[in-house]
Design a protein around this motif. Structure first.
Motif, short mmCIF file in Angstrom:
data_model
loop_
_atom_site.label_atom_id
_atom_site.label_comp_id
_atom_site.label_asym_id
_atom_site.label_seq_id
_atom_site.Cartn_x
_atom_site.Cartn_y
_atom_site.Cartn_z
N PRO A 15 0.80 -1.24 0.00
CA PRO A 15 0.00 0.00 0.00
C PRO A 15 0.82 1.27 0.00
CG PRO A 15 -0.99 -1.60 1.47
CD PRO A 15 0.31 -2.19 1.01
N ARG A 16 1.92 1.31 0.77
CA ARG A 16 2.71 2.53 0.86
C ARG A 16 3.70 2.71 -0.28
NH1 ARG A 16 1.36 0.75 5.75
NH2 ARG A 16 0.66 2.21 7.34
N ALA A 17 3.70 1.80 -1.24
CA ALA A 17 4.61 1.91 -2.39
C ALA A 17 3.84 2.02 -3.71
CB ALA A 17 5.54 0.69 -2.44
N ARG A 18 2.58 2.34 -3.62
CA ARG A 18 1.76 2.37 -4.85
C ARG A 18 1.75 3.73 -5.54
NH1 ARG A 18 -3.35 -0.77 -2.08
NH2 ARG A 18 -2.51 -2.89 -2.21
N ARG A 19 2.01 4.81 -4.79
CA ARG A 19 1.96 6.14 -5.41
C ARG A 19 3.15 6.33 -6.33
NH1 ARG A 19 -0.45 11.12 -4.98
NH2 ARG A 19 -1.94 10.26 -3.48
N PRO A 20 2.93 6.76 -7.59
CA PRO A 20 4.04 6.97 -8.52
C PRO A 20 5.03 8.00 -7.98
CG PRO A 20 1.95 7.01 -9.68
CD PRO A 20 1.63 7.00 -8.22
N VAL A 21 6.33 7.74 -8.21
CA VAL A 21 7.39 8.63 -7.77
C VAL A 21 7.83 9.48 -8.96
CG1 VAL A 21 9.73 8.76 -6.81
CG2 VAL A 21 8.15 6.98 -6.04
N PRO A 22 7.97 10.80 -8.81
CA PRO A 22 8.40 11.64 -9.93
C PRO A 22 9.83 11.33 -10.33
CG PRO A 22 8.32 12.91 -7.91
CD PRO A 22 7.68 11.59 -7.62
N PHE A 23 10.15 11.53 -11.62
CA PHE A 23 11.51 11.32 -12.09
C PHE A 23 12.43 12.38 -11.51
CE2 PHE A 23 8.93 9.53 -15.62
CZ PHE A 23 9.36 8.23 -15.51
N ASP A 24 13.70 12.04 -11.26
CA ASP A 24 14.67 13.00 -10.73
C ASP A 24 14.85 14.16 -11.69
OD1 ASP A 24 15.04 11.41 -8.55
OD2 ASP A 24 16.84 10.41 -9.35
N GLY A 25 14.83 15.36 -11.10
CA GLY A 25 15.07 16.54 -11.91
C GLY A 25 13.88 16.99 -12.72
N GLN A 26 12.79 16.28 -12.63
CA GLN A 26 11.61 16.64 -13.39
C GLN A 26 10.51 17.12 -12.44
OE1 GLN A 26 11.57 16.50 -16.76
NE2 GLN A 26 13.72 15.83 -16.67
N GLN A 27 9.55 17.84 -13.00
CA GLN A 27 8.39 18.23 -12.22
C GLN A 27 7.61 16.98 -11.84
OE1 GLN A 27 7.44 21.27 -11.13
NE2 GLN A 27 9.43 21.98 -11.84
N PRO A 28 6.95 16.96 -10.70
CA PRO A 28 6.16 15.79 -10.34
C PRO A 28 5.13 15.47 -11.41
CG PRO A 28 6.36 17.31 -8.48
CD PRO A 28 6.93 18.01 -9.68
N LEU A 29 4.97 14.18 -11.65
CA LEU A 29 3.98 13.76 -12.64
C LEU A 29 2.57 14.07 -12.17
CD1 LEU A 29 5.46 10.27 -13.60
CD2 LEU A 29 5.68 12.42 -14.85
#
Length: 280
Positions: free
Chosen positions: A221-235
């Motif tokens: 459950p705590r690993a389901r949210r997408p992580v933004p790419f490094d150096g990029q704006q959050p998706l």
């Protein structure tokens, strides 16, 4: 040694009976706390706390459990609570933190933060359903407290109206989901929109129905949210980085966005695995 006299809760006192009984025992400042959005699969979790003054001024016209009031009635009662309360506060927990820390942990933390933010320190605390520790004062968790204690009902109205306003504003950013109508709770229309468009940033990816729509249901459950790419704006838009919403009455109380910089691990809670929200 003689036992202390029993506290008598007088039935004719109605919604105010429990507070009046505590005040007769010397607890003059009684705070109530409640939350809104626990069962929603999108949007923030909002907790509120309120202290109503003794006497006629503390008797709020139309006050009841927020779920039993129409939207228009809730707005009227909200204005009355803000005008009459000795102190009140609202705490907003973004969906990102619910995903990171778990629903139950956030629920207790939100009520604790709301109570700690009151400008008047309570002498006794009533909470709806769940005991909240670490307050430094005695308290009681009351089953369906928003129907039997006025200060808890007042807190429920503050939390519900605040959250509903946020969800209406959220509809402008994410119009495909109908947030202004169902307020992030699971309905047939909301479920259909999830399947059609996939979840947005304000959905709770730790909830199984959102995880299924995102294709991430096999992750913890705590690993389901997408992580933004490094150096990029959050998706995805992250409510925890936004400014706290501004409400016309905010000067009379406390409104804040609570977001832990370093979420602490917490015990697994069954709702994190299977919570699908309350059908509304």
């Amino acid at each position: 040694m003689l036992a202390p006299p029993r506290t008598v809760v007088r039935r004719e006192g109605g919604l105010y009976a429990l507070e009046r009984a505590l005040q007769r025992r010397g607890f003059r400042v009684v705070a109530g706390a409640d939350e809104a959005g626990r069962g929603a699969c999108a949007g923030p979790l909002v907790a509120a706390a309120a202290i109503l003054p003794e006497g006629k001024r503390g008797e709020v016209p139309g006050l009841a459990d927020s779920k039993l009031l129409t939207p228009a009635a809730r707005e009227r009662v909200y204005a009355e609570v803000v005008a009459r309360a000795s102190a009140w506060s609202v705490m907003i927990i973004p969906a990102t933190e619910v995903d990171a820390r778990g629903l139950h942990v956030c629920n207790l933390a939100a009520m604790r933060r709301a109570l700690a933010s009151l400008t008047t320190a309570p002498e006794y605390v009533l909470t709806d359903g769940f005991p909240v520790d670490g307050l430094g004062v005695p308290g009681l968790a009351v089953w369906k407290g928003d129907r039997v204690a006025a200060c808890v009902a007042a807190a429920s109205v503050l939390a519900k109206v605040t959250r509903d306003r946020i969800m209406v504003e959220m509809h402008d950013r994410f119009p495909d989901y109908g947030f202004a109508v169902h307020k992030g709770y699971i309905t047939d229309e909301h479920s259909a929109a999830l399947l059609r468009h996939g979840p947005c940033a304000e959905h709770r990816f730790s909830y199984v129905n959102v995880a299924a729509a995102s294709g991430r249901v096999n992750r913890p459950p705590r690993a389901r949210r997408p992580v933004p790419f490094d150096g990029q704006q959050p998706l995805l838009f992250d409510a925890s980085t936004a400014e706290p919403p501004v409400f016309p009455d905010a000067a009379e109380g406390t409104v804040g966005v609570a977001s832990g910089d370093q979420p602490q691990p917490s015990p697994m809670v069954g709702e994190d695995e299977a919570m699908e929200g309350e059908k509304r």
